[in-house]
Design a protein around this motif. Structure first.
Motif, PDB file in Angstrom:
ATOM      1  N   PRO A  32       0.825  -1.221   0.000  1.00 25.04           N
ATOM      2  CA  PRO A  32       0.000   0.000   0.000  1.00 25.04           C
ATOM      3  C   PRO A  32       0.852   1.260   0.000  1.00 25.04           C
ATOM      4  O   PRO A  32       2.068   1.221   0.125  1.00 25.04           O
ATOM      5  N   LYS A  33       0.167   2.380  -0.143  1.00 25.14           N
ATOM      6  CA  LYS A  33       0.825   3.673   0.020  1.00 25.14           C
ATOM      7  C   LYS A  33       1.396   3.782   1.424  1.00 25.14           C
ATOM      8  O   LYS A  33       0.935   3.116   2.358  1.00 25.14           O
ATOM      9  N   GLU A  34       2.400   4.668   1.568  1.00 23.92           N
ATOM     10  CA  GLU A  34       3.014   4.854   2.884  1.00 23.92           C
ATOM     11  C   GLU A  34       2.223   5.915   3.655  1.00 23.92           C
ATOM     12  O   GLU A  34       1.837   6.935   3.105  1.00 23.92           O
TER      13      GLU A  34
ATOM     14  N   GLU B   7      -0.941  13.126  22.972  1.00 26.62           N
ATOM     15  CA  GLU B   7      -1.156  12.446  24.257  1.00 26.62           C
ATOM     16  C   GLU B   7      -1.242  10.935  24.083  1.00 26.62           C
ATOM     17  O   GLU B   7      -0.765  10.156  24.894  1.00 26.62           O
ATOM     18  N   ASN B   8      -1.947  10.517  23.036  1.00 26.34           N
ATOM     19  CA  ASN B   8      -2.099   9.084  22.808  1.00 26.34           C
ATOM     20  C   ASN B   8      -2.354   8.856  21.322  1.00 26.34           C
ATOM     21  O   ASN B   8      -3.331   9.369  20.771  1.00 26.34           O
ATOM     22  N   ASN B   9      -1.460   8.135  20.704  1.00 26.60           N
ATOM     23  CA  ASN B   9      -1.604   7.974  19.253  1.00 26.60           C
ATOM     24  C   ASN B   9      -2.736   7.036  18.839  1.00 26.60           C
ATOM     25  O   ASN B   9      -3.047   6.913  17.658  1.00 26.60           O
ATOM     26  N   LEU B  10      -3.391   6.403  19.816  1.00 25.03           N
ATOM     27  CA  LEU B  10      -4.561   5.581  19.476  1.00 25.03           C
ATOM     28  C   LEU B  10      -5.791   6.421  19.143  1.00 25.03           C
ATOM     29  O   LEU B  10      -6.773   5.894  18.610  1.00 25.03           O
ATOM     30  N   TYR B  11      -5.751   7.728  19.454  1.00 28.25           N
ATOM     31  CA  TYR B  11      -6.909   8.598  19.173  1.00 28.25           C
ATOM     32  C   TYR B  11      -7.232   8.662  17.673  1.00 28.25           C
ATOM     33  O   TYR B  11      -8.348   9.005  17.300  1.00 28.25           O
ATOM     34  N   VAL B  12      -6.251   8.336  16.845  1.00 32.42           N
ATOM     35  CA  VAL B  12      -6.494   8.412  15.394  1.00 32.42           C
ATOM     36  C   VAL B  12      -6.585   7.006  14.814  1.00 32.42           C
ATOM     37  O   VAL B  12      -5.735   6.157  15.105  1.00 32.42           O
ATOM     38  N   MET B  13      -7.600   6.771  14.034  1.00 26.94           N
ATOM     39  CA  MET B  13      -7.696   5.514  13.320  1.00 26.94           C
ATOM     40  C   MET B  13      -6.492   5.367  12.399  1.00 26.94           C
ATOM     41  O   MET B  13      -6.121   6.320  11.694  1.00 26.94           O
ATOM     42  N   GLY B  14      -5.851   4.191  12.433  1.00 34.69           N
ATOM     43  CA  GLY B  14      -4.674   3.967  11.613  1.00 34.69           C
ATOM     44  C   GLY B  14      -4.990   4.137  10.141  1.00 34.69           C
ATOM     45  O   GLY B  14      -6.033   3.689   9.669  1.00 34.69           O
ATOM     46  N   TYR B  15      -4.065   4.788   9.403  1.00 36.14           N
ATOM     47  CA  TYR B  15      -4.219   5.038   7.973  1.00 36.14           C
ATOM     48  C   TYR B  15      -5.314   6.067   7.651  1.00 36.14           C
ATOM     49  O   TYR B  15      -5.827   6.113   6.521  1.00 36.14           O
ATOM     50  N   SER B  16      -5.627   6.941   8.653  1.00 33.49           N
ATOM     51  CA  SER B  16      -6.604   8.009   8.383  1.00 33.49           C
ATOM     52  C   SER B  16      -6.057   8.999   7.354  1.00 33.49           C
ATOM     53  O   SER B  16      -4.908   9.445   7.443  1.00 33.49           O
ATOM     54  N   LEU B  17      -6.922   9.386   6.420  1.00 29.98           N
ATOM     55  CA  LEU B  17      -6.564  10.428   5.461  1.00 29.98           C
ATOM     56  C   LEU B  17      -6.467  11.771   6.181  1.00 29.98           C
ATOM     57  O   LEU B  17      -7.092  11.970   7.225  1.00 29.98           O
TER      58      LEU B  17
ATOM     59  N   LYS C  49       0.855   8.448   0.753  1.00 27.26           N
ATOM     60  CA  LYS C  49       1.326   8.590  -0.627  1.00 27.26           C
ATOM     61  C   LYS C  49       2.336   7.517  -0.988  1.00 27.26           C
ATOM     62  O   LYS C  49       2.745   6.727  -0.141  1.00 27.26           O
ATOM     63  N   GLU C  50       2.727   7.527  -2.236  1.00 32.02           N
ATOM     64  CA  GLU C  50       3.705   6.529  -2.665  1.00 32.02           C
ATOM     65  C   GLU C  50       4.908   6.585  -1.741  1.00 32.02           C
ATOM     66  O   GLU C  50       5.382   7.666  -1.375  1.00 32.02           O
ATOM     67  N   GLY C  51       5.428   5.452  -1.367  1.00 33.65           N
ATOM     68  CA  GLY C  51       6.564   5.401  -0.455  1.00 33.65           C
ATOM     69  C   GLY C  51       7.027   3.970  -0.430  1.00 33.65           C
ATOM     70  O   GLY C  51       7.168   3.347  -1.486  1.00 33.65           O
TER      71      GLY C  51
END
Lengths: 421, 421, 421
Positions: free
Chosen positions: A51-53, A74-84, A146-148
């Motif tokens: 996938p894209k990076e 504070e906590n990186n779980l607050y964001v859904m992984g791979y959120s645009l 993006k591409e990575g």
């Protein structure tokens, strides 16, 4: 080991991106021959595409007063992984559509991802969500997709033979302690110990990879050699807590890896849990998949999916301990030593040898006076007929392999044992 | 189906004679490609000889007042099967020598035969016998036993391959409902259904034969082709009552027929009864006999010999029902569909396929959110390694085959599954 | 048999010496074709060396009053086996160093040996030892240990084939009844019976040997032919008491010898004890040792090491009985007959044969009227497909072999059964 876990914990990892690279850099300090590989986005790997990076710098939700409701820092779980990326104001109702919670555990932030469908989302506790008031919220995710490339680490420790043992662990989750950092921490400890052994019978292939897409990518590059050489493998994860051990069997539950783990655990941790393959979930999924069919088990303390803190913010550094990590490393060392000694042994003479004249058996015969040690020696010798391996001997004579190893050393020294090639 | 049973019930069948022919004529109305064969009396069939043909027109016992004590026209069980003709007057004492009863069931007429030793005899209930007074009785059996032939019916439904499934049922008992007419009624229903299938993988060989001598006769004529082609077979009998299902295992209990039946029944009728081969009694005796060794099980609801009405006048039309017959037909259809789908499947790619992009798996990952359907799909794919057949996959993933069939259809359509030849 | 046991009991046997020779002379009177062999001291036998020959004429301990505390002539267990000669006066304290007792059984004299380390010693009961007063004791052992030979006996009874059954028993213990004389007494009884059989399918190799060094010596001379020909073997010991039977499995518990014993015992002595190979102790140790790997089980009533009188003066003639010995001989005869009949049988026709016309099955058919005998016949015939041997048929049809043997004779006579070579 706990100290290393503390360094790895805060990094926001995903299946691609700089979090993986930072993690591998820290592990490289521990063992410098760790090789890092990058596989470009878009590469076809079997039925999948790299996938894209994804990278993320910041994210937050502010209310109309500018007060931060949640803060990625504070906590990186607050964001859904791979959120645009996003930067939008919205009503409470609109916001709620984007929020994931774990209602049956109302105090914790769940860990949620959407790798293969482009979305944005936030995670928070059910209680936090319920406390939100009608307002206009400013929602920001400063990420890019993006591409990575996809990044992974590999260590090969050569042995006397080309036959290989696989150790595989994952480095793709954000701040979770048991279900992320315990795996690489125990694995790098095993690497350092393996590197000190006077000799290694087997070659060890040790992988630090993103789960699923990482193992698929790696297999697409290395399948032939791995199918040719791998005699046993272990997916190491969730190894830092203090609960009992568990294993996940291979597809048919009958490989050398299964037999080894069951043998060791039945003697040393008889309350261990044996999950069949239907309970798989980590990279043993791919290693056992059709066309791959490698003899690879999962090894955990509390198995992923089975403990309450799993995939939530409660899986933090308080869940793991130095003792938990050390215990897991010690168990795996025991397994590896048993594997290194797991030959088909054959007595070099016919009939029982005269152990008494070598000081290996009592010379006086009276009922009830044989020591347990004498009987173990006698039983070990009796089954050294070249038909069964050491694991099976250990099972049959009800004696742990680590107790047999010193006897085997003596019998080899005395020329009484031969190894059947 | 019950209506057909009603038509078949009154006929006085035996292992030879016009009752068999009438039965086959009625079945031929249901499916016209039923072939009827006649094998002459005296034909050597393996260790046996086809017996003389027996026919009976009437029989009765009258007392000295001309009152009929028993009358064949009321119930054909009153006469022992294969009774020689007679027309004699005799005392009560003499008569009693010729009467068979079932003393432990004093109300019912037992079913008794003497095919291979020439005798005459009457059957009645124990109570009837005990009520007989001293008198002179006029005993008449208007039968004949002479050179003729043994009659059986056969239907062959061609499939895509020469591999065959055998369905065998018997048509040799007089008026008994469960232990006679339920078998041919369910079997002809299966024939009509099989004939409508768009395609059949297997060829179906369906037999309507007299028990024992009929299967021996048929085998003596068809053994070679049946040994070459038969992959599984079922003796269908006692399928009309409302009690649970039962099977009779093959000689070693390990053939495809055994595996199929146990798989289907464990999911759909977990209280089914599995009888081992020592409990055999119908034509599975001959199909499993030395030198024949075909993979043929028995399938019943209440198994012959095991239910109280068995082989008595109580096994009448009140014991069977439309629901009972329908349930049995539905079970056998399920078995046949499972057999038709029972291939060795192999995933066409290495590693797990990316099911998500095909809409076959969720794209969002959060703990506890995978549906049971997603997990079944994942497990089906994982075991599609070409090593085990569908029955074994179903057993291992604890999922009935009829739930897997639609998934297999999708995976075949998507090109993800291949059939291993 | 008990009378022979009485004659053998008083002799002071050891692994070499005149006690063994006297024992073999007495057995030779029972069966004159017993061959006696002598193997010189110093002969290398695999990893062992035949030891010096030990003989003893007298031994005693006298107190300062000339009163004999113990006297070898009263009980030969008072002297440790293989004790060096001595004639010394010593204090109580010094004497106690040389005395062996069984403290947990304070009334009995234990049986102690030191074959391979030269020592002297006395054995007595714990109570006797505790009753000794301060005194000067005169301790005499009139023995010698010098170059000589190891003695053993062998009987070969030729059969129709070269395939062999091994019966092995030991003759190396002093006066003990169950754990010594019962073995040779039952074995010679079997020899006499075997010699009377009209025909023997197998050749029988029967050994009377000193335990361990005797079997090692014998194997070193006969290993090749025994490995080529032995189909099953039995170490016979502890067969004279009245307690239930027990067996010691072979190394993997799966040979013909294991299968035979379990089959016979499950029907006739369902409370028998099956010890696994970890409980071995007699010459099954050597017969199953690596490089030898013969299918040899142990057979006992009360197994050595497991009954309280074992290896003590309490194992005297009161522990065994004529009934005990007869029962064991009868059991072994049953085993041998089963072995002689243990062929793969095959029915000579296809399908079931018509047993009725041969008087082997009822001609009248009515439910509940088949005798158990008819069903056994039917089941025996059904499994005569050449795939399993008689032991396995017996297991499957739940019928003891001795009940099947007369049926097999009838079926062979009728030409219905063939033996698969």
């Amino acid at each position: 080991m706990y100290e290393l876990a503390e360094r790895l914990f805060p990094i926001c990892r995903s299946i691609t991106g700089d979090g993986v690279r930072q993690t591998l850099e820290i592990l490289k300090v521990e063992y410098e021959d760790l090789q890092v590989y990058e596989v470009p986005s878009g590469t076809q790997v079997f039925d999948w595409t790299v996938p894209k990076e994804w990278n993320i710098r910041d994210a937050y939700i502010e209310d109309s007063q500018g007060k931060r409701i949640i803060d990625f820092k504070e906590n990186n779980l607050y964001v859904m992984g791979y959120s645009l990326p996003m930067d939008r104001r919205m009503s409470l109702e609109e916001l709620k559509q984007m929020i994931f919670t774990q209602p049956e555990q109302p105090d914790v932030i769940p860990y949620v991802t959407s790798y293969y469908q482009e979305r944005s989302g936030f995670c928070m506790s059910e209680n936090q969500k319920n406390a939100l008031q009608e307002d206009t919220y400013h929602c920001v995710i400063d990420s890019d997709l993006k591409e990575g490339s996809l990044t992974y680490g590999e260590i090969i420790l050569k042995g006397d033979t080309e036959e290989e043992v696989l150790l595989s662990t994952y480095i793709c989750h954000p701040s979770m302690a048991n279900n992320e950092v315990s795996g690489p921490v125990v694995t790098i400890e095993l690497v350092k110990w393996l590197a000190t052994l006077k000799r290694r019978r087997y070659t060890y292939r040790i992988l630090f990879i993103p789960e699923t897409i990482g193992s698929i990518t790696y297999l697409s590059q290395n399948l032939e050699i791995m199918k040719k050489n791998t005699i046993a493998g272990f997916v190491l994860s969730c190894l830092g807590d203090d609960r009992t051990y568990s294993i996940v069997e291979t597809k048919y539950g009958d490989t050398l890896a299964d037999r080894l783990l069951k043998n060791i655990l039945q003697y040393h941790f008889p309350d261990y849990i044996c999950y069949d393959f239907l309970h798989r979930g980590s990279d043993e999924r791919q290693y056992n998949a059709p066309g791959v069919d490698l003899p690879v088990c999962g090894v955990c303390r509390s198995k992923y999916e089975e403990y309450p803190e799993y995939h939530t913010s409660a899986d933090d550094l308080s869940l793991i301990s130095e003792e938990g990590l050390q215990g897991s490393a010690a168990l795996m060392k025991k397994c590896i030593m048993a594997l290194e000694y797991n030959y088909f042994y054959k007595l070099s003479c016919c009939c029982e040898p005269q152990l008494g004249k070598r000081g290996l058996y009592p010379t006086l015969s009276q009922k009830g006076k044989y020591s347990d040690a004498a009987l173990v020696m006698r039983d070990l010798v009796a089954y050294a007929d070249g038909r069964i391996d050491l694991i099976e001997i250990s099972n049959r004579i009800h004696t742990p392999i680590d107790r047999l190893i010193p006897l085997i050393d003596k019998l080899l020294e005395n020329g009484l044992f031969e190894i059947v090639e």
